[in-house]
Scaffold this active site. Structure first.
Site, PDB file in Angstrom:
ATOM      1  CB  THR A  90       7.787  36.983 -13.657  1.00  0.00           C
ATOM      2  OG1 THR A  90       6.814  36.074 -13.153  1.00  0.00           O
ATOM      3  CG2 THR A  90       7.748  36.982 -15.167  1.00  0.00           C
ATOM      4  CE  LYS A 118       8.643  64.025 -15.750  1.00  0.00           C
ATOM      5  NZ  LYS A 118       9.749  64.213 -16.681  1.00  0.00           N
ATOM      6  CG  HIS A 172       2.374  34.656 -16.113  1.00  0.00           C
ATOM      7  ND1 HIS A 172       3.584  34.892 -16.735  1.00  0.00           N
ATOM      8  CD2 HIS A 172       2.597  34.821 -14.782  1.00  0.00           C
ATOM      9  CE1 HIS A 172       4.494  35.181 -15.823  1.00  0.00           C
ATOM     10  NE2 HIS A 172       3.914  35.155 -14.629  1.00  0.00           N
TER      11      HIS A 172
HETATM   12  N1   CP Z   1       4.770  33.166 -10.693  1.00  0.00           N
HETATM   13  C1   CP Z   1       4.842  34.514 -10.753  1.00  0.00           C
HETATM   14  O1   CP Z   1       4.419  35.165 -11.735  1.00  0.00           O
HETATM   15  O2   CP Z   1       5.413  35.079  -9.657  1.00  0.00           O
HETATM   16  P1   CP Z   1       5.723  36.626  -9.490  1.00  0.00           P
HETATM   17  O3   CP Z   1       4.400  37.352  -9.468  1.00  0.00           O
HETATM   18  O4   CP Z   1       6.504  36.752  -8.222  1.00  0.00           O
HETATM   19  O5   CP Z   1       6.513  37.051 -10.701  1.00  0.00           O
END
Ligand code: CP
Length: 361
Positions: A90, A118, A172
């Site tokens: 990503t 901090k 996601h």
């Molecule tokens: N598919 C995916 O989110 O991979 P990464 O966690 O490497 O970004």
């Protein structure tokens, strides 16, 4: 210049009372995606448009002239990639997509190198980023945090778009966009995604990519989703309720081998043990949910195998050489799709259409 700023018209407590779909109207500006926070904010026309743009960008980027054209499109913009959780695909695909369309990317990948160490709140850190950048792409372990940041910035004197690059165990959305683009490309000569049977396998309880894609698939007619996992890692009820509400067909199953010959796409996932509280994943036998090389013989000849990656041992390495394994294509599709998304956010897609039309003449 944008005319409206819907997130400025609603209080944070009122936002929390709405469903994600109701909140999604506030993520738009002038009717176009502005903040990208949840899979439920997309409808079918915008997904088809993003897929079309991703394909055009991919083809334009094949020539030196096309690359130079793309690199000029957003050369006045800067993006902050704030990744408070590990990432390879990503992070790098957003980074590469920024470079492809001329955005200058910068990064904070470890909160211990920022003033959070901090005692600065993550909210103040991100507000600081907004002073220097035109876009924030963020991954964070706290579910809903990207949405909170989008609301905060929209109610500050420097509103900039926020893209959720993975939040907690819940969402996601940009992975789901590249996944649907991969499915659409895979099925372009066999009737598209409509009517297909898609199986999700592995850790479905804590896999945010699965949750986001499950929502997107409800936009496709006649799709049936299969959820195949050990009992303790099975898909959560909120997703099943959402599918029920949409009248969307699904099956919850524990028998992976039985499902293999029936489906058109198998979406494998790894065990997400980073969310364990007491190493409980060690007690779960996930081996019945691994794709073994011998399963290739049982798979339909035009079916596909996907995986958001990273992979551990849930797909045998020998499977990689089979043309139905499309997970490495998924990785590359992410770059085109994320470039398409950023051009949409900044309303610079007309140039893509015009350049592409000239290219095809
Ligand atoms: N598919 C995916 O989110 O991979 P990464 O966690 O490497 O970004």
């Amino acid at each position: 210049m944008y005319r409206d700023n819907p997130l400025k018209t609603v209080t944070w407590p009122d936002m929390q009372k709405m469903t994600v779909r109701e909140r999604s109207a506030f993520f738009l500006r002038d009717g176009n995606p502005y903040h990208v926070l949840a899979a439920q904010q997309f409808d079918r026309p915008i997904i088809e448009r993003l897929c079309d743009l991703a394909t055009k960008i991919r083809r334009i980027g094949k020539t030196k002239g096309g690359i130079h054209f793309l690199q000029e499109l957003l050369s006045e913009k800067r993006a902050m990639l704030y990744f408070a959780q590990p990432s390879s695909r990503t992070f790098l695909s957003f980074y590469a997509a920024c470079q492809l369309i001329g955005i200058d990317p910068a990064e904070v990948r470890d909160a211990s190198t920022s003033s959070e160490i901090k005692g600065e709140s993550p909210e103040d850190s991100v507000r600081t980023f907004s002073s220097y950048f035109d876009l924030i792409i963020m991954r964070h372990p706290v579910g809903g945090f990207a949405e909170r940041i989008a609301w905060l910035l929209s109610n500050s004197d420097r509103t900039i778009p926020v893209i959720n690059a993975g939040s907690g165990q819940d969402q996601h959305p940009t992975q789901a966009l590249l996944d649907i683009y991969t499915l659409q490309r895979s099925f372009e000569n066999s009737g598209g995604v409509d009517g297909k049977k898609v199986a999700f396998v592995g850790d479905l309880a804590r896999g945010r990519t699965v949750r986001s894609l499950a929502y997107i698939l409800t936009l496709y007619k006649g799709v049936k989703q299969y959820f195949i996992a050990p009992k303790s890692l099975q898909i959560r009820d909120d997703i099943l309720s959402a599918l029920d509400k949409e009248g969307h067909s699904y099956e919850v199953s524990y028998d992976f081998e039985k499902i293999i010959p029936e489906v058109d796409a198998i979406y494998m996932t790894r065990i997400q043990d980073e969310w364990d509280t007491a190493e409980e994943s060690r007690l779960i036998d996930t081996s019945p949910y691994h794709f073994k090389a011998e399963y290739l013989d049982r798979l339909k000849k035009d079916a596909v195998i996907l995986h958001p990656l990273p992979r551990r041992n849930e797909i045998a390495i020998e499977v990689d050489a089979d043309p139905r394994a499309v997970y490495w294509r998924q990785v590359r599709n992410g770059m085109w799709m994320r470039a398409a998304l950023m051009l949409t956010i900044f309303d610079r897609t007309r140039e893509i259409d015009e350049y592409y039309e000239d290219l095809m003449r």
